[in-house]
Write an enzyme that holds these catalytic residues in place. Structure first.
Site, PDB file in Angstrom:
ATOM      1  N   LYS A   1      10.978  -1.881  -7.202  1.00  0.00           N
ATOM      2  CA  LYS A   1      10.730  -3.004  -8.107  1.00  0.00           C
ATOM      3  C   LYS A   1      12.062  -3.470  -8.673  1.00  0.00           C
ATOM      4  O   LYS A   1      12.734  -2.724  -9.371  1.00  0.00           O
ATOM      5  CB  LYS A   1       9.790  -2.498  -9.211  1.00  0.00           C
ATOM      6  CG  LYS A   1       9.338  -3.545 -10.191  1.00  0.00           C
ATOM      7  CD  LYS A   1       8.235  -3.002 -11.095  1.00  0.00           C
ATOM      8  CE  LYS A   1       8.769  -2.645 -12.472  1.00  0.00           C
ATOM      9  NZ  LYS A   1       7.773  -2.720 -13.536  1.00  0.00           N
TER      10      LYS A   1
ATOM     11  N   ASP B   1       2.295  -5.742 -14.041  1.00  0.00           N
ATOM     12  CA  ASP B   1       2.677  -4.731 -15.034  1.00  0.00           C
ATOM     13  C   ASP B   1       2.266  -5.287 -16.391  1.00  0.00           C
ATOM     14  O   ASP B   1       2.851  -6.257 -16.872  1.00  0.00           O
ATOM     15  CB  ASP B   1       4.199  -4.466 -15.001  1.00  0.00           C
ATOM     16  CG  ASP B   1       4.629  -3.454 -16.055  1.00  0.00           C
ATOM     17  OD1 ASP B   1       3.745  -2.881 -16.733  1.00  0.00           O
ATOM     18  OD2 ASP B   1       5.850  -3.240 -16.217  1.00  0.00           O
TER      19      ASP B   1
ATOM     20  N   GLU C   1       0.245  -1.734 -13.429  1.00  0.00           N
ATOM     21  CA  GLU C   1       1.095  -0.771 -14.139  1.00  0.00           C
ATOM     22  C   GLU C   1       0.801  -0.836 -15.636  1.00  0.00           C
ATOM     23  O   GLU C   1       0.559  -1.916 -16.180  1.00  0.00           O
ATOM     24  CB  GLU C   1       2.558  -1.166 -13.852  1.00  0.00           C
ATOM     25  CG  GLU C   1       3.611  -0.256 -14.434  1.00  0.00           C
ATOM     26  CD  GLU C   1       5.015  -0.776 -14.102  1.00  0.00           C
ATOM     27  OE1 GLU C   1       5.219  -1.354 -13.013  1.00  0.00           O
ATOM     28  OE2 GLU C   1       5.914  -0.618 -14.948  1.00  0.00           O
TER      29      GLU C   1
ATOM     30  N   GLU D   1      13.969 -11.060 -15.847  1.00  0.00           N
ATOM     31  CA  GLU D   1      13.979 -10.514 -14.490  1.00  0.00           C
ATOM     32  C   GLU D   1      13.896 -11.615 -13.437  1.00  0.00           C
ATOM     33  O   GLU D   1      13.479 -11.374 -12.308  1.00  0.00           O
ATOM     34  CB  GLU D   1      12.849  -9.501 -14.334  1.00  0.00           C
ATOM     35  CG  GLU D   1      13.023  -8.337 -15.297  1.00  0.00           C
ATOM     36  CD  GLU D   1      12.076  -7.184 -15.048  1.00  0.00           C
ATOM     37  OE1 GLU D   1      11.183  -7.314 -14.183  1.00  0.00           O
ATOM     38  OE2 GLU D   1      12.236  -6.151 -15.718  1.00  0.00           O
TER      39      GLU D   1
ATOM     40  N   SER E   1      11.361  -3.248 -22.926  1.00  0.00           N
ATOM     41  CA  SER E   1      10.043  -2.715 -23.300  1.00  0.00           C
ATOM     42  C   SER E   1      10.068  -1.208 -23.017  1.00  0.00           C
ATOM     43  O   SER E   1       9.370  -0.694 -22.162  1.00  0.00           O
ATOM     44  CB  SER E   1       8.930  -3.416 -22.522  1.00  0.00           C
ATOM     45  OG  SER E   1       8.964  -3.090 -21.162  1.00  0.00           O
TER      46      SER E   1
ATOM     47  N   GLU F   1       4.554  -8.620 -16.243  1.00  0.00           N
ATOM     48  CA  GLU F   1       5.059  -8.917 -14.901  1.00  0.00           C
ATOM     49  C   GLU F   1       3.933  -9.329 -13.969  1.00  0.00           C
ATOM     50  O   GLU F   1       2.917  -8.632 -13.862  1.00  0.00           O
ATOM     51  CB  GLU F   1       5.753  -7.681 -14.296  1.00  0.00           C
ATOM     52  CG  GLU F   1       6.913  -7.209 -15.126  1.00  0.00           C
ATOM     53  CD  GLU F   1       7.626  -6.001 -14.528  1.00  0.00           C
ATOM     54  OE1 GLU F   1       7.351  -5.651 -13.349  1.00  0.00           O
ATOM     55  OE2 GLU F   1       8.456  -5.417 -15.236  1.00  0.00           O
TER      56      GLU F   1
HETATM   57  P1  PGA Z   1      12.051  -2.724 -19.228  1.00  0.00           P
HETATM   58  O1  PGA Z   1      10.817  -3.312 -18.422  1.00  0.00           O
HETATM   59  O2  PGA Z   1      13.162  -2.459 -18.262  1.00  0.00           O
HETATM   60  O3  PGA Z   1      12.384  -3.796 -20.223  1.00  0.00           O
HETATM   61  O4  PGA Z   1      11.567  -1.468 -19.889  1.00  0.00           O
HETATM   62  C1  PGA Z   1      10.495  -2.936 -17.125  1.00  0.00           C
HETATM   63  C2  PGA Z   1       9.129  -2.344 -17.018  1.00  0.00           C
HETATM   64  O5  PGA Z   1       8.371  -2.246 -18.010  1.00  0.00           O
HETATM   65  O6  PGA Z   1       8.732  -1.921 -15.928  1.00  0.00           O
HETATM   66 ZN    ZN Z   2       6.653  -1.235 -16.778  1.00  0.00          ZN
END
Ligand code: PGA
Ligand code: ZN
Length: 428
Positions: A401, A248, A291, A215, A45, A173
Site C-alpha cells: 500500500k 481503510d 481496514e 497520499e 492517523s 482511503e
Molecule cells: P497514517 O495513515 O500513515 O497517517 O497513519 C495510513 C493508514 O492509516 O493506513
Molecule cells: Zn490504516
C-alpha cells in the site's frame, strides 16, 4: 559486518515536516567499504500503540550520544544490531532514542548488509523472513489509494459556503486493487484509472474543486462516502478495468469512546449499526478488503464483523480481507491477541510502528504462520525511500500500500516493485 562511521541527517518528508535519514559506512571482512542510506516516514492517523517518535532534532543529538556504542563491533547479523539498539534505548516503546532514529539505523544496516554481499535487498529480506515461495509466483499487488478522506485531507474554507461541506469524507482511503497477476499490467491499469478518475471528477465537480490529499488521492466536495464509491465503481464497470475496491476506514478517527458510537455523515452508529453499513458496502461495491473498521481497542467488534463477512457471507473466504492496522500496530503482542480473538485475516505492516526490521520480520512471520495475509504499507508522510517495496516482495506479502500513483514519494515504491518484478521475470 562492522560499521566504520555513521551520520544522521534531517530531511523533509512529503508533508514538509522534518524526518531522519541515516547514513552508514560499513565493511564486511576484508571487503570494500559500502555506504548505505535509509530514511523514515511519519503517520498522521497513528495508532495509540505505536512506538514513540522522537523530535528529529532531539534524535539527531541522541545519535551523537550513542554512536560510539556500535562502531567497530563485528555484527553477526541483523538481529544482533537491532538488539543492541533496543538495549541502548532501554524502554518498552522506544521513547528514549525514538523509533524513528532506531528504524533509520536498522534499515540502513540492512542495506549495508545486502550491499556488502552484492545481493539485492529483497533477496536478503526473503532469507531474513524465511519466505519459501518463489518471488514472482505470488507477487504482492498494489493498493492504490485514489480518493483520500479522514486525517489526510484539508478542506478549503470556501467549500462550506459553496457546498455546505466542512470536512472531508469520514472513511480515510478509497483504494483500487488490480486483480491481474502481472505487476507491470497492474501498475499501468492503476495509473490509467487514476488519470481517468481525475478527468471524471473534474467533469462532475469542476477542475478547481479536485484537490489532492496527503497520499495523492483525490479530494472533492463529495456529499457522502457512497458518492465517491459510486463514481469509482461506475468507471471500473465502464472500462472493464481488472480492479477491485478496498477501503481503510481508520475508524478510531470518528469513534467516540465515551458513548461507544461512530459518527459517519452526521449520523451516529453503534458498533452493530456500523457493521451493517460495512456489510452493505461489501455487497454493493464488491469490496475486496476493509481496514480498521472499528476503534483500535475493539478486538471483539473486529471479530464479529470478520465472522459475519468472511464466514457466513463469502463462499470463498480467502478472497476478502479484514485488515488490522491501528488495532495491531505491527506489534507481536497485539497481533497475538488479534489472532486469538479472530479479529481479522490480514495485518498491515508498518516498520515504524514497531521500530526495527527484526521485530517487523517477527510480526510478518507470526502472521504467515497463522494464515493471516500481510499488506506492507507506507505512511501518509513519506520520503523517497523504497525499502517497503523490497520488504513486500521479499517477504511475500499479499499487497503493498503506497497511496495513489501520483506523487514521487508514492511512485518510488511502485517503481521499485516494477523493477523487482522485472528482475524476477527474466526468461534466460
Ligand atoms: P497514517 O495513515 O500513515 O497517517 O497513519 C495510513 C493508514 O492509516 O493506513
Ligand atoms: Zn490504516
Amino acid at each position: 559486518m562492522q560499521i566504520i562511521d555513521g551520520q544522521i541527517k534531517i530531511i523533509k518528508d512529503s508533508r514538509g515536516n522534518n524526518t531522519l535519514e541515516a547514513h552508514l559506512l560499513a565493511k564486511e571482512g576484508d571487503g570494500k567499504n559500502v555506504v548505505a542510506l535509509a530514511s523514515v516516514p511519519a503517520g498522521k492517523s497513528t495508532g495509540a500503540h505505536e512506538a514513540f517518535v522522537l523530535d528529529p532534532k532531539k534524535a539527531f543529538d541522541k545519535f551523537s550520544e550513542i554512536k560510539n556504542n556500535f562502531l567497530k563491533i563485528n555484527f553477526r547479523d541483523q538481529r544482533e544490531f537491532d538488539s543492541l539498539l533496543i538495549a541502548l534505548d532501554g524502554t518498552q516503546n522506544k521513547s528514549n532514542l525514538g523509533a524513528n532514529l532506531i528504524l533509520s539505523l536498522s534499515l540502513a544496516f540492512a542495506r549495508a548488509w545486502s550491499k556488502s554481499r552484492g545481493i539485492e535487498l529483497y533477496r536478503y529480506l526473503k532469507d531474513l523472513s524465511d519466505n519459501q515461495k518463489k518471488l514472482f509466483e505470488d507477487f504482492p499487488r498494489p493498493l492504490f489509494n485514489v480518493v483520500n478522506g479522514g486525517a489526510h485531507v484539508e478542506i478549503p474554507q470556501s467549500w462550506d459556503k459553496k457546498f455546505g461541506i466542512k470536512k472531508g469524507l469520514d472513511l480515510q482511503e478509497f483504494q483500487v486493487i488490480p486483480t491481474v497477476k502481472d505487476f507491470g499490467i497492474g501498475l499501468s491499469v492503476g495509473q490509467e484509472f487514476y488519470k481517468k478518475l481525475g478527468k471524471e471528477l473534474s467533469k462532475i465537480y469542476d477542475k478547481e474543486n479536485v484537490l489532492l490529499g496527503d497520499e495523492a488521492g483525490y479530494v472533492c466536495p463529495f456529499k457522502t462516502n457512497e458518492e465517491a464509491l459510486e463514481i469509482m465503481q461506475e468507471l471500473i464497470n465502464r472500462h472493464l478495468y481488472p480492479l477491485k475496491i478496498g477501503l481503510d476506514a481508520a475508524a478510531s478517527q470518528f469513534y467516540s469512546k465515551e458513548n461507544d458510537l461512530y459518527t459517519i455523515e452526521k449520523s451516529q452508529m453503534t458498533p452493530e449499526e456500523i457493521s451493517v453499513f460495512y456489510s452493505d458496502l461489501f455487497d454493493r461495491y464488491e469490496l475486496i478488503s476493509l481496514e480498521d473498521p472499528f476503534d483500535e481497542e475493539s478486538f471483539d467488534d473486529f471479530h464479529r464483523l470478520s465472522d459475519e463477512l468472511l464466514i457466513q457471507k463469502t463462499s470463498n473466504q480467502s478472497k476478502k480481507l479484514i485488515i488490522t492496522d491501528d488495532l495491531t500496530t505491527t506489534n507481536p503482542q497485539r497481533l497475538k491477541e488479534a489472532i486469538e480473538k479472530k479479529s481479522g485475516n490480514a495485518i498491515l505492516i508498518k516498520l515504524n510502528q514497531i521500530g526495527t526490521l527484526s521485530e517487523t520480520i517477527d510480526v510478518i512471520k507470526m502472521a504467515r504462520e497463522n494464515n493471516w495475509q500481510q499488506v506492507v504499507s507506507h505512511r501518509s508522510g513519506e520520503t523517497m525511500d523504497s525499502f517497503i517495496a523490497d520488504l513486500a516482495a521479499g517477504s511475500g506479502a499479499w499487497g503493498l500500500k503506497s497511496g495513489a500513483p501520483g506523487k514521487p514519494e508514492r511512485m518510488a515504491k511502485y517503481s521499485r516493485m516494477l523493477e523487482i518484478w522485472k528482475k524476477e521475470n527474466v526468461v534466460f
